[in-house]
Each structure stands twice: as structure tokens, then as C-alpha cells.
Design a protein around this motif. Structure first.
Motif, PDB file in Angstrom:
ATOM      1  N   SER A  19      23.244  72.332  -1.105  1.00  0.00           N
ATOM      2  CA  SER A  19      22.519  72.469   0.165  1.00  0.00           C
ATOM      3  C   SER A  19      23.404  72.195   1.366  1.00  0.00           C
ATOM      4  O   SER A  19      22.912  72.006   2.485  1.00  0.00           O
ATOM      5  CB  SER A  19      21.308  71.532   0.168  1.00  0.00           C
ATOM      6  N   GLY A  20      24.708  72.133   1.147  1.00  0.00           N
ATOM      7  CA  GLY A  20      25.646  72.046   2.259  1.00  0.00           C
ATOM      8  C   GLY A  20      25.894  70.656   2.797  1.00  0.00           C
ATOM      9  O   GLY A  20      26.490  70.498   3.869  1.00  0.00           O
ATOM     10  N   VAL A  21      25.450  69.615   2.064  1.00  0.00           N
ATOM     11  CA  VAL A  21      25.667  68.241   2.513  1.00  0.00           C
ATOM     12  C   VAL A  21      26.955  67.726   1.891  1.00  0.00           C
ATOM     13  O   VAL A  21      27.085  67.654   0.665  1.00  0.00           O
ATOM     14  CB  VAL A  21      24.486  67.333   2.116  1.00  0.00           C
ATOM     15  N   LYS A  52      22.826  75.672   7.182  1.00  0.00           N
ATOM     16  CA  LYS A  52      22.992  75.212   5.805  1.00  0.00           C
ATOM     17  C   LYS A  52      21.884  75.805   4.938  1.00  0.00           C
ATOM     18  O   LYS A  52      20.752  75.972   5.395  1.00  0.00           O
ATOM     19  CB  LYS A  52      22.914  73.687   5.717  1.00  0.00           C
ATOM     20  N   PRO A  53      22.170  76.079   3.673  1.00  0.00           N
ATOM     21  CA  PRO A  53      21.095  76.496   2.767  1.00  0.00           C
ATOM     22  C   PRO A  53      20.262  75.290   2.349  1.00  0.00           C
ATOM     23  O   PRO A  53      20.734  74.153   2.389  1.00  0.00           O
ATOM     24  CB  PRO A  53      21.858  77.060   1.563  1.00  0.00           C
ATOM     25  N   ILE A  74      14.503  75.201  11.178  1.00  0.00           N
ATOM     26  CA  ILE A  74      14.217  75.284   9.746  1.00  0.00           C
ATOM     27  C   ILE A  74      13.593  76.641   9.447  1.00  0.00           C
ATOM     28  O   ILE A  74      12.702  77.104  10.171  1.00  0.00           O
ATOM     29  CB  ILE A  74      13.262  74.157   9.295  1.00  0.00           C
ATOM     30  N   TRP A  75      14.070  77.267   8.384  1.00  0.00           N
ATOM     31  CA  TRP A  75      13.503  78.518   7.893  1.00  0.00           C
ATOM     32  C   TRP A  75      13.098  78.344   6.431  1.00  0.00           C
ATOM     33  O   TRP A  75      13.793  77.648   5.669  1.00  0.00           O
ATOM     34  CB  TRP A  75      14.523  79.654   7.954  1.00  0.00           C
ATOM     35  N   ARG A 101      16.699  77.617   4.822  1.00  0.00           N
ATOM     36  CA  ARG A 101      17.912  77.325   5.582  1.00  0.00           C
ATOM     37  C   ARG A 101      17.540  76.347   6.692  1.00  0.00           C
ATOM     38  O   ARG A 101      16.379  76.259   7.087  1.00  0.00           O
ATOM     39  CB  ARG A 101      18.487  78.605   6.200  1.00  0.00           C
ATOM     40  N   TRP A 102      18.539  75.620   7.189  1.00  0.00           N
ATOM     41  CA  TRP A 102      18.276  74.735   8.308  1.00  0.00           C
ATOM     42  C   TRP A 102      19.558  74.497   9.084  1.00  0.00           C
ATOM     43  O   TRP A 102      20.668  74.723   8.582  1.00  0.00           O
ATOM     44  CB  TRP A 102      17.656  73.432   7.838  1.00  0.00           C
TER      45      TRP A 102
END
Length: 305
Positions: A19-21, A52-53, A74-75, A101-102
Motif C-alpha cells: 500500500s505504499g507505506v 498511494k494504492p 481517497i478513492w 487509492r489515497w
């Protein structure tokens, strides 16, 4: 490639990586032995404007708790569901399996709880709820009980030492029972143009918040969304986890809590300012939600400060 189940600390760390963290987590606990719930806390002092996903979590609900304000977009899929500042001490329930995504536009301090679907189903059956009932997706909202139980899980090692995992199991069970009572519903969310989501949902939630000190007729809420009363009531319950009038009452009583602990106003003035027909009406509604009359709530919470 399907997303792996979040059933170990390694799987939890992998979810954050996907999730891109990047970088270490402030806390990474679980799965707890009885509930299978996992908990992670991460914070960043700086914004990160990249998109980010949000990796899917098909076998788990995700409960996101904001400990600090966060400016974000946020999406869910291709649908924008949020843009702006999420206040501190807000939480959101995310259904299993939804990719998204966010964008992190400010610093943040977030707790994510991952709850196995089977755990929620087991509690739902114990409550005698119909088959297929679970937790509904919710918008971000404030709830003192959710926040208190989350902080107790974060402080579990200090409170329970070697039995911290078992202690967290009890707290997680309490949290899920509480959420099922208030946000339980069918896991089959309405789809298509009839759903209440995105801009329409944000618009009606803002409208209710701006007018919460008066009784808002369902016809007025529905008209705000361009829906019939019956359609609006069903769609709102599915989107917010509560019927419209119960949601409005929840907001009204949350404001009452803030007035009780943050001002010296008399009970009668608080009741009238928040649109209750009388102090007794206010007291009954407050006790029904919080288990004590307003005066007792004020006394208890001021004694903690």
C-alpha cells in the motif's frame, strides 16, 4: 495475483508495503489468538503528495482510526469518496476486498485494525442476526467508545504485560460487538447509479451536520440528494450504517458531549441549543446512547481532566 490473507505479522507488514507505506511502523501487533484481529499504527511528520494504492484485504474488514487530523484524498476504485481534512479521533470501516487509492497531504498518525470476516460472522450469528449480515462501510465519524478501545489496545503491554494479546482479544471483541450494534447491515452494498456515495454522500452528511440542531424531515434530506424518501432511507442506511434520523441524533449527542465537557452551560441551555424539545427529552436520549444521564457524564469526564 490475489491478495494474501492478513493472518500474521509478516502479512500485515506486507500489506503496508504493497500500500505504499515505507519505513517502520510504530506498532504491529497480532493476530490476537481468539479473534484473529491485527493492529498496526504508523505516523509520519511530513506530507507525501504521491498517490498511494490501498491494497485489497478480501478476508478482513479494515477499521481506520485517525489519532491526528489528516488532509487527504481517497478513492475507492475510480470513485472519489473524500477530499479534505479528516478530523482527529475519527474512524471509518472499510469493507473487505475493496481496492483504492489515497494521497497523504499532511502529517498523519493512523491505527489500522484488520478484522477477519469469519470473526464478524461468528459474532453476528451469536447475536441472532440474519445470514449475510456484517459490518457496513462507513464515512469517517467520531465515536468516543471506538477511540477509547483503540487506545487501550495500543497500551495493552503496559496494562496487561505478558497477557497483552489476550487482553487485546477482549477489547477487540468489545469493539466488534459495539460496531455490529451500530453499523451492522448487509455486506451486499447497493451498486450503480442508485447508490448514495461520493459527492452526494458528502453533500448530505454536510447538510445534516449543518442542520443537526433541528429535526430534519426525511423529505428534505432526500430532496437534497435527488431521491425518493424510501430510496434515500435505504441508500443512506447502507452508506452510513444508520438510518438518517439515528445518524442525526448521533451527531447531536456527540455535540452534547463536547458541550458538557468543554463549557459551563446549564443542561437546559445545552438541550435547547441542540434542538431537544425539553431537558427530559435530552436526558432520555443521552442516557439511551451513553448509559448515564448528562450530569453524570459531565462529572465523570471532568474528574479525568
Amino acid at each position: 495475483m490475489s491478495s494474501p490473507a492478513i493472518d500474521s505479522s509478516a502479512a500485515l507488514l506486507d500489506w503496508f508495503r504493497r500500500s505504499g507505506v515505507t519505513g517502520p511502523l510504530d506498532a504491529c501487533e497480532g493476530p490476537f489468538p481468539a479473534t484473529g484481529v491485527s493492529l498496526a499504527r504508523w505516523s509520519r511528520r511530513q506530507a507525501d503528495g504521491g498517490v498511494k494504492p490501498v491494497s485489497p484485504h478480501p478476508g478482513s474488514y479494515r477499521i481506520a482510526v485517525m489519532l491526528e487530523p489528516l488532509e487527504s484524498q481517497i478513492w475507492v476504485g475510480d470513485q472519489a469518496i473524500w477530499g479534505g481534512v479528516i478530523g482527529a479521533n475519527r474512524f471509518r470501516i472499510c469493507a473487505p476486498g475493496s481496492p483504492g487509492r489515497w494521497r497523504q497531504l499532511s502529517g498523519c498518525d493512523i491505527v489500522n485494525l484488520f478484522v477477519p470476516v469469519q470473526t464478524v460472522e461468528r459474532l453476528s450469528q451469536a447475536a441472532g442476526l440474519p445470514e449475510g449480515m456484517g459490518l457496513c462501510d462507513t464515512p469517517f465519524s467520531a465515536d468516543r467508545q471506538v477511540l477509547d478501545l483503540t487506545w487501550k489496545m495500543l497500551d495493552a503491554k503496559a496494562s496487561a504485560g505478558a497477557l497483552a494479546a489476550q487482553y487485546c482479544d477482549g477489547l477487540a471483541t468489545a469493539l466488534l460487538c459495539y460496531l455490529l450494534e451500530r453499523h451492522g447491515g448487509s455486506r451486499q452494498a447497493p451498486a450503480g447509479k442508485g447508490a448514495l456515495d461520493g459527492a452526494r454522500l458528502r453533500r448530505v452528511l454536510a447538510f445534516i451536520a449543518d442542520n443537526v440542531t433541528r429535526e430534519i424531515p426525511i423529505t428534505e434530506m432526500a430532496r437534497h440528494c435527488g431521491m425518493s424518501e424510501a430510496h434515500f432511507s435505504r441508500a443512506f442506511h447502507a452508506a452510513a450504517g444508520l438510518p438518517p434520523h439515528q445518524y442525526a441524533m448521533k451527531l447531536r449527542l456527540e455535540r452534547a458531549c463536547e458541550a458538557l465537557t468543554g463549557s459551563e452551560d446549564r443542561m437546559v441551555d445545552i438541550a435547547l441549543e441542540l434542538g431537544f424539545s425539553s431537558p427530559s427529552h435530552f436526558s432520555r436520549a443521552f442516557a439511551q446512547r451513553y448509559g448515564m444521564p448528562p450530569a453524570r457524564y459531565r462529572q465523570l469526564h471532568r474528574s479525568k481532566t
